[in-house]
Write an enzyme that holds these catalytic residues in place. Sequence first.
Site, PDB file in Angstrom:
ATOM      1  N   VAL A   1       0.850  -0.969  -0.100  1.00 63.91           N
ATOM      2  CA  VAL A   1       0.107  -0.002   0.099  1.00 63.91           C
ATOM      3  C   VAL A   1       0.764   1.072   0.102  1.00 63.91           C
ATOM      4  O   VAL A   1       0.616   2.292  -0.581  1.00 63.91           O
ATOM      5  CB  VAL A   1      -1.216   0.003   1.305  1.00 63.91           C
ATOM      6  CG1 VAL A   1      -0.300  -0.122   2.334  1.00 63.91           C
ATOM      7  CG2 VAL A   1      -1.958   1.310   0.849  1.00 63.91           C
ATOM      8  N   GLY A   2       2.161   1.238   0.608  1.00 68.19           N
ATOM      9  CA  GLY A   2       2.929   2.253   0.787  1.00 68.19           C
ATOM     10  C   GLY A   2       3.534   2.455  -0.455  1.00 68.19           C
ATOM     11  O   GLY A   2       3.836   1.323  -1.499  1.00 68.19           O
TER      12      GLY A   2
ATOM     13  N   ARG B   1      -8.259   4.792   6.041  1.00 71.24           N
ATOM     14  CA  ARG B   1      -8.728   3.351   6.366  1.00 71.24           C
ATOM     15  C   ARG B   1      -8.225   2.676   7.447  1.00 71.24           C
ATOM     16  O   ARG B   1      -8.973   2.171   8.296  1.00 71.24           O
ATOM     17  CB  ARG B   1      -8.748   2.597   4.996  1.00 71.24           C
ATOM     18  CG  ARG B   1      -9.658   2.870   3.977  1.00 71.24           C
ATOM     19  CD  ARG B   1      -9.332   1.908   2.594  1.00 71.24           C
ATOM     20  NE  ARG B   1      -8.210   2.279   2.275  1.00 71.24           N
ATOM     21  CZ  ARG B   1      -7.830   3.023   1.119  1.00 71.24           C
ATOM     22  NH1 ARG B   1      -8.735   3.627   0.671  1.00 71.24           N
ATOM     23  NH2 ARG B   1      -6.473   2.995   0.999  1.00 71.24           N
ATOM     24  N   ILE B   2      -6.962   2.747   7.509  1.00 70.18           N
ATOM     25  CA  ILE B   2      -6.331   1.729   8.673  1.00 70.18           C
ATOM     26  C   ILE B   2      -6.670   2.755   9.981  1.00 70.18           C
ATOM     27  O   ILE B   2      -6.890   1.717  10.854  1.00 70.18           O
ATOM     28  CB  ILE B   2      -4.834   2.041   8.262  1.00 70.18           C
ATOM     29  CG1 ILE B   2      -4.565   0.828   6.898  1.00 70.18           C
ATOM     30  CG2 ILE B   2      -3.962   1.139   9.451  1.00 70.18           C
ATOM     31  CD1 ILE B   2      -3.026   0.475   6.559  1.00 70.18           C
TER      32      ILE B   2
ATOM     33  N   ARG C   1       5.645   4.040   8.320  1.00 68.50           N
ATOM     34  CA  ARG C   1       6.794   4.143   7.673  1.00 68.50           C
ATOM     35  C   ARG C   1       7.958   4.554   8.667  1.00 68.50           C
ATOM     36  O   ARG C   1       7.798   5.651   9.435  1.00 68.50           O
ATOM     37  CB  ARG C   1       7.066   4.961   6.340  1.00 68.50           C
ATOM     38  CG  ARG C   1       6.358   4.089   5.339  1.00 68.50           C
ATOM     39  CD  ARG C   1       7.221   2.822   5.004  1.00 68.50           C
ATOM     40  NE  ARG C   1       6.643   2.359   3.673  1.00 68.50           N
ATOM     41  CZ  ARG C   1       5.748   1.263   3.538  1.00 68.50           C
ATOM     42  NH1 ARG C   1       5.397   0.894   4.668  1.00 68.50           N
ATOM     43  NH2 ARG C   1       5.343   0.591   2.534  1.00 68.50           N
TER      44      ARG C   1
ATOM     45  N   ASP D   1       6.791  -0.973  14.198  1.00 73.28           N
ATOM     46  CA  ASP D   1       6.794  -2.139  13.491  1.00 73.28           C
ATOM     47  C   ASP D   1       7.666  -1.861  12.110  1.00 73.28           C
ATOM     48  O   ASP D   1       7.876  -2.538  11.253  1.00 73.28           O
ATOM     49  CB  ASP D   1       5.376  -2.343  12.887  1.00 73.28           C
ATOM     50  CG  ASP D   1       5.411  -3.705  11.810  1.00 73.28           C
ATOM     51  OD1 ASP D   1       5.968  -4.733  12.279  1.00 73.28           O
ATOM     52  OD2 ASP D   1       4.648  -3.566  10.752  1.00 73.28           O
TER      53      ASP D   1
ATOM     54  N   GLU E   1      15.670  -0.845   7.839  1.00 73.44           N
ATOM     55  CA  GLU E   1      15.170  -2.126   7.844  1.00 73.44           C
ATOM     56  C   GLU E   1      16.040  -3.213   7.117  1.00 73.44           C
ATOM     57  O   GLU E   1      16.171  -2.951   5.964  1.00 73.44           O
ATOM     58  CB  GLU E   1      13.826  -2.221   7.252  1.00 73.44           C
ATOM     59  CG  GLU E   1      12.696  -1.249   8.104  1.00 73.44           C
ATOM     60  CD  GLU E   1      11.360  -1.135   7.632  1.00 73.44           C
ATOM     61  OE1 GLU E   1      11.010  -1.713   6.845  1.00 73.44           O
ATOM     62  OE2 GLU E   1      10.495  -0.685   8.491  1.00 73.44           O
TER      63      GLU E   1
ATOM     64  N   HIS F   1       8.464  -5.377  10.748  1.00 67.66           N
ATOM     65  CA  HIS F   1       7.788  -4.832   9.505  1.00 67.66           C
ATOM     66  C   HIS F   1       6.743  -6.034   9.234  1.00 67.66           C
ATOM     67  O   HIS F   1       6.812  -6.369   8.263  1.00 67.66           O
ATOM     68  CB  HIS F   1       8.472  -4.262   8.472  1.00 67.66           C
ATOM     69  CG  HIS F   1       7.697  -3.346   7.532  1.00 67.66           C
ATOM     70  ND1 HIS F   1       8.149  -2.504   6.790  1.00 67.66           N
ATOM     71  CD2 HIS F   1       6.328  -3.476   7.326  1.00 67.66           C
ATOM     72  CE1 HIS F   1       7.172  -1.861   5.793  1.00 67.66           C
ATOM     73  NE2 HIS F   1       6.197  -2.252   6.279  1.00 67.66           N
ATOM     74  N   ILE F   2       5.916  -6.534  10.150  1.00 69.96           N
ATOM     75  CA  ILE F   2       5.026  -7.622   9.875  1.00 69.96           C
ATOM     76  C   ILE F   2       3.624  -7.157   9.897  1.00 69.96           C
ATOM     77  O   ILE F   2       2.654  -7.962  10.024  1.00 69.96           O
ATOM     78  CB  ILE F   2       5.228  -8.542  10.868  1.00 69.96           C
ATOM     79  CG1 ILE F   2       5.155  -8.142  12.527  1.00 69.96           C
ATOM     80  CG2 ILE F   2       6.865  -9.229  10.766  1.00 69.96           C
ATOM     81  CD1 ILE F   2       5.081  -9.154  13.481  1.00 69.96           C
TER      82      ILE F   2
ATOM     83  N   SER G   1       1.180  -6.386   7.885  1.00 66.88           N
ATOM     84  CA  SER G   1       0.213  -6.980   6.864  1.00 66.88           C
ATOM     85  C   SER G   1       0.549  -8.532   6.835  1.00 66.88           C
ATOM     86  O   SER G   1      -0.064  -9.125   5.979  1.00 66.88           O
ATOM     87  CB  SER G   1       0.389  -6.368   5.510  1.00 66.88           C
ATOM     88  OG  SER G   1       1.672  -6.751   4.918  1.00 66.88           O
TER      89      SER G   1
HETATM   90  O1  LIG Z   1       3.101  -0.798   2.223  1.00 66.70           O
HETATM   91  C1  LIG Z   1       2.929  -1.940   2.661  1.00 66.70           C
HETATM   92  O2  LIG Z   1       2.000  -2.669   1.860  1.00 66.70           O
HETATM   93  C2  LIG Z   1       3.127  -2.401   4.138  1.00 66.70           C
HETATM   94  O3  LIG Z   1       3.985  -1.325   4.951  1.00 66.70           O
HETATM   95  C3  LIG Z   1       3.639  -3.843   4.167  1.00 66.70           C
HETATM   96  O4  LIG Z   1       2.593  -4.800   3.801  1.00 66.70           O
END
Ligand SMILES: O=C(O)[C@H](O)CO
Length: 359
Positions: free
Chosen positions: A114-115, A194-195, A276, A300, A305, A324-325, A327
């Site tokens: 998504v990022g 949304r998140i 991020r 996260d 990273e 970074h987990i 998702s």
């Molecule tokens: O940008 C994204 O999708 C998340 O950081 C990893 O799923």
Amino acid sequence: MWGSRMALRRLQKIAVAPLSVKEGITSKIQREMSTLQRVYVTRQIPPEGLRILKESGQVQFELWDSDDVPVSRAELLKKVKGVDGLLCVLTEKIDAELLDAAGPNLKVLSTMSVGFDHLSLDELKKRGIRVGYTPEVLTDAVAELTVALLLATSRRLIEATHEAKTGGWGTWRTLWLCGHELANSTVGILGLGRIGVAIAERLAPFKVKKFIYTDVAPRPELARAINAEYVSFDELAKQSDFLAVCCALTPETKEICNKELFSKMKNTSIFINTSRGGVVNQEDLYEALSTGQIAGAGLDVTVPEPLPTNHPLFTLKNCVILPHIASASYTTRNAMSALAANNLLLGLRGEPMIKELKL
Ligand SMILES: O=C(O)[C@H](O)CO
């Protein structure tokens, strides 16, 4: 390996056919292969996305066949030459150098994320390259992990299991390992999308008193769903007992969480970041955590990273760091790979993608 499952099946049939038939089929396949669009996939993505690409009959794709080691920059620059489409993940920097190496055939970039801070949007736009990404399918998983990280940090779960395992568990003590609870608290959201809404929905049953948020402008439709009040950045810092960072990393948000923000927060506050690492000034965060300016942080995401194991943040008991987990559920990662594959195929056919970035 360059691959299309249908072509492969036919090749297997040729192996047992008479010579004249073999020649006929081979040239037919060669003709068909030359009409397939060429795609490079920068990672061994989850099976659903690979299945969609293989069964499409639309593309022949080469894959960096590992999930443990990312493709090297040198290899990537070689492999993208002449491709029509590129499917990448967030570890690949898609910049002018890479787009030049790919050349003018490249029409579509699809990122399984998504990022999009790893993409040079200006360069993509300049070249007329369409961009797909994977919002929404990961909202639930990210919100769930954010709540887990928030609770692990505020109720000191990592410290507690460590104490239990290593002999620190003596008699029951009245103030030992006390943390901060959500009931009657104010939860602040930095960047309401949304998140952020999904996080608030999950936290509401913990009897949160009030949700507040800040963003570039009020977002009344989203805010209404969680009864959240729009406040200034300063007020967000001052009022939040829990501050969840949900904004995208852009030049405007780079290191927006710095000593100015931490100095306004309560010393009982918990800071959570699942967006991020670049939105946080980590030196300032270390200072705020180690001096008791704030009570704890759950991260996260970091810069870089992976965060080196000797990084000062790892020395702090009040900092919980995950790799970074957010998702990382099987369902979500498969959905992300499927969406990335479908975006790519649609884009290459010149059709609207399911989720396309407006450049
Ligand atoms: O940008 C994204 O999708 C998340 O950081 C990893 O799923």
